[in-house]
Design an enzyme around this catalytic site. Structure first.
Site, PDB file in Angstrom:
ATOM      1  N   HIS A  10       0.812  -1.178   0.036  1.00 61.66           N
ATOM      2  CA  HIS A  10      -0.039   0.063   0.070  1.00 61.66           C
ATOM      3  C   HIS A  10       0.960   1.183   0.017  1.00 61.66           C
ATOM      4  O   HIS A  10       0.550   2.193  -0.888  1.00 61.66           O
ATOM      5  CB  HIS A  10      -0.954  -0.196   1.166  1.00 61.66           C
TER       6      HIS A  10
ATOM      7  N   ASP B 149      -2.513   8.169  -1.054  1.00 59.57           N
ATOM      8  CA  ASP B 149      -3.013   7.160  -0.104  1.00 59.57           C
ATOM      9  C   ASP B 149      -4.448   6.953  -0.435  1.00 59.57           C
ATOM     10  O   ASP B 149      -4.772   5.525  -0.635  1.00 59.57           O
ATOM     11  CB  ASP B 149      -2.901   7.898   1.203  1.00 59.57           C
TER      12      ASP B 149
ATOM     13  N   GLU C  31       1.522   6.036  12.543  1.00 57.12           N
ATOM     14  CA  GLU C  31      -0.047   5.290  12.685  1.00 57.12           C
ATOM     15  C   GLU C  31      -0.252   3.957  13.094  1.00 57.12           C
ATOM     16  O   GLU C  31      -0.724   3.306  13.842  1.00 57.12           O
ATOM     17  CB  GLU C  31      -1.125   5.958  11.866  1.00 57.12           C
ATOM     18  N   ASP C  32       0.389   3.273  12.136  1.00 57.09           N
ATOM     19  CA  ASP C  32       0.299   1.676  11.956  1.00 57.09           C
ATOM     20  C   ASP C  32       1.085   1.149  12.838  1.00 57.09           C
ATOM     21  O   ASP C  32       0.978  -0.410  12.885  1.00 57.09           O
ATOM     22  CB  ASP C  32      -0.192   1.261  10.705  1.00 57.09           C
TER      23      ASP C  32
HETATM   24 MN    MN Z   1      -2.299   4.804   4.095  1.00 56.16          MN
END
Ligand code: MN
Length: 563
Positions: free
Chosen positions: A41, A131, A69-70
């Site tokens: 991604h 994104d 964030e992830d």
């Molecule tokens: Mn993303």
């Protein structure tokens, strides 16, 4: 998905290679809903950014956009390893991800303002668009409930945003990807009713093409490309709604596009076309002389073409073509090829200058879509320079003046939330109640039942809403406390001391038939202060007494308070 741009850059550019490796390692073992590695991604986002011709800062930020964030990779570490700009873009994209549009009309305006406020660096929005583009292309793997929300947000927020940035191709693709999720039935109908029409038109245009090319060449015009452009389903649907769903009336179902070398050739080509086939009156649009508000330039004409079929033809230069595809991003590319500086420096420098113009575009977009009252309001607040946009944990955007605190935020949500506020968390961390919020902050208010506002809040709140509500809450508290009648008065007398003065004062008081209950002297000031308490509560009587006392020349000042 193939990623030729990134593959090449990873080989040639050390900075991008490092970003690539950090992202790859951070997302190791993570999977997307579709089951494919998560890294694919961010790789796709990086590929779009590289393909659109942005600078290495943006490409690195795209590759790293989800690590904070992830994967919990610290933002500070990104700043240390890749610099302030990359960290700013990653942070901005993360914040934009927290804003959620759930189809509530009144939120659209705030969302757009919020995006504006965060767009100090336009690259934040462009990375976010990359994104979103990949997320939309892979939306089928997401649960249906979520699909619809994301599609709606794309249709209402991100596609118009891309359009305003002149990124027409991306805007159109986003809208087309969202369309079937929002209007599944209408989409089916379109496919069933237009497939043949599309194919038929495509064949027809292919017959027209060689005629156009040879006519242009005969006239000495260098033709860079002639191709056909099929109208997108989403815009076709909108147009059909205006034409009673009659597909025969749509002339630009498939349009012919001619790309030539320069502006002179554009007009020359228009002459050649009109010499071949007569134009429809009032259908010639010169967006070169008068570009669209988003910067789009091209000449459109509609002619009675081969076999008298009505056909739209668009004429533009290569530069106009690329601009219409990738908008602002194309400017990076052009500035880059004009200069002789190295890839890295030149690009980021030119980006800054162009940015101003595009921020202006964003503001125009804001103007255009607001209703008149909102437009006036936005003028008053000087285009949000003095506004900040903070977010609730549920993703609702709260519009506040700059310097606003968690207390202002709380009152903006609800009076009770303000009244019973005892603390606040900003981006997960506890902050003082007078903390100055910043755009993009996620604010969580901590409440306690039956808690009342503190008077000290009046010293730092910025909104009139908060101030008014704190005052009214305090007033109702005061009234409860002071229900009992005053029983005493305290006279505060500032004097120039002399022997026997106190005696003179008490004599005047007792002659006025007022009982003294206590006398205190404060002597540490420049002039001594006498504090005399008495049991009189009649204001008239006190005022008369004060007048008598003031006749003493040593008395400088008298005030009183009923208690
Ligand atoms: Mn993303």
């Amino acid at each position: 998905m193939k990623t030729p741009f990134i593959d090449k850059l990873v080989k040639e550019n050390e900075f991008i290679r490092r970003a690539y490796n950090v992202a790859k390692k951070a997302h190791e073992n993570q999977k997307r809903k579709s089951g494919e590695p998560y890294f694919n991604h961010v790789l796709a986002a990086g590929e779009f950014i590289a393909e659109w011709g942005l600078d290495q800062t943006s490409i690195a930020a795209a590759l790293l956009h989800d690590v904070v964030e992830d994967t919990g990779y610290p933002l500070e570490k990104i700043e240390a390893e890749f610099g302030k700009e990359v960290a700013f873009i990653v942070d901005g994209v993360t914040k934009l991800g927290k804003i959620k549009y759930r189809g509530i009309e009144r939120q659209v305006e705030n969302l757009r303002k919020m995006i504006l406020a965060l767009s100090q660096d336009i690259r934040v929005i462009i990375v976010k668009l990359a994104d979103r583009l990949h997320n939309m292309r892979t939306l089928s793997a997401v649960p249906p409930q979520k699909q619809k929300r994301i599609a709606l947000e794309t249709m209402e927020i991100y596609s118009p945003l891309a359009y305003r940035l002149g990124m027409q191709r991306i805007s159109g693709e986003l809208e087309d990807l969202a369309f079937p999720y929002i209007y599944p039935k209408e989409y089916r109908w379109l496919i069933d009713n237009t497939k043949e029409k599309y194919e038929e038109r495509e064949k027809y245009i292919n017959k027209v093409k060689p005629i156009v090319i040879s006519a242009l060449e005969k006239a000495g015009i260098e033709v860079l490309a002639v191709d056909s452009r099929a109208k997108r389903y989403s815009s076709l649907y909108k147009k059909l709604l205006r034409y009673d769903m009659n597909i025969e009336k749509i002339y630009d179902l498939v349009a012919l596009r001619i790309i030539v070398k320069n502006v002179e050739d554009c007009y020359a080509a228009l002459g050649v076309i009109h010499n071949l086939w007569p134009p429809l009156p009032n259908r010639i649009k010169d967006y070169i002389a008068l570009p669209k508000p988003n910067g789009y330039r091209s000449i459109h004409t509609t002619v009675f073409c081969l076999d008298d079929k009505i056909t739209e033809i668009q004429i533009r230069t290569q530069e106009m073509h690329e601009e219409s595809e990738t908008g602002i991003a194309a400017h990076w590319l052009y500035e880059q090829t004009k200069g002789s500086k190295s890839y890295n420096e030149k690009r980021s420098v030119s980006a800054d200058k162009k940015e101003l113009g595009w921020v202006q575009q964003l503001r125009n977009w804001q103007k255009e879509l607001s209703n008149p009252e909102e437009f006036l309001e936005s003028l008053k607040i000087d285009f949000f320079r003095d506004r900040i946009f903070a977010i609730t944990p549920k993703g609702e955007v709260i519009d506040l003046p700059s310097g606003a605190t968690p207390i202002d935020f709380a009152y903006q949500i609800h009076t009770e939330i303000g009244d019973s506020c005892t603390g606040a968390r900003v981006n997960g961390k506890i902050v003082p109640l007078d903390y100055a919020l910043r755009s993009g902050d996620i604010v969580e208010i901590i409440n306690q039942k039956n808690k009342k506002p503190s008077e000290s809040w009046l010293g730092f709140v910025k909104t009139s809403t908060a101030r008014g509500r704190i005052r009214s809450a305090l007033k109702s508290k005061e009234i409860r406390l002071t229900k009992k009648e005053p029983t005493e008065v305290e006279l505060k007398i500032t004097v120039e001391d002399r022997v026997g003065l106190l005696k003179d004062i008490t004599l005047i008081i007792s002659r006025s038939h007022v009982n003294i209950t206590s006398v205190n002297t404060i002597t540490n000031a420049k002039f001594p202060i006498l504090k005399i308490r008495s049991d009189v509560t009649n204001k008239n009587k006190i005022e008369k007494l004060i007048l008598k006392l003031k006749k003493l020349k040593e008395v400088k000042e008298i005030s009183y308070q009923l208690t």
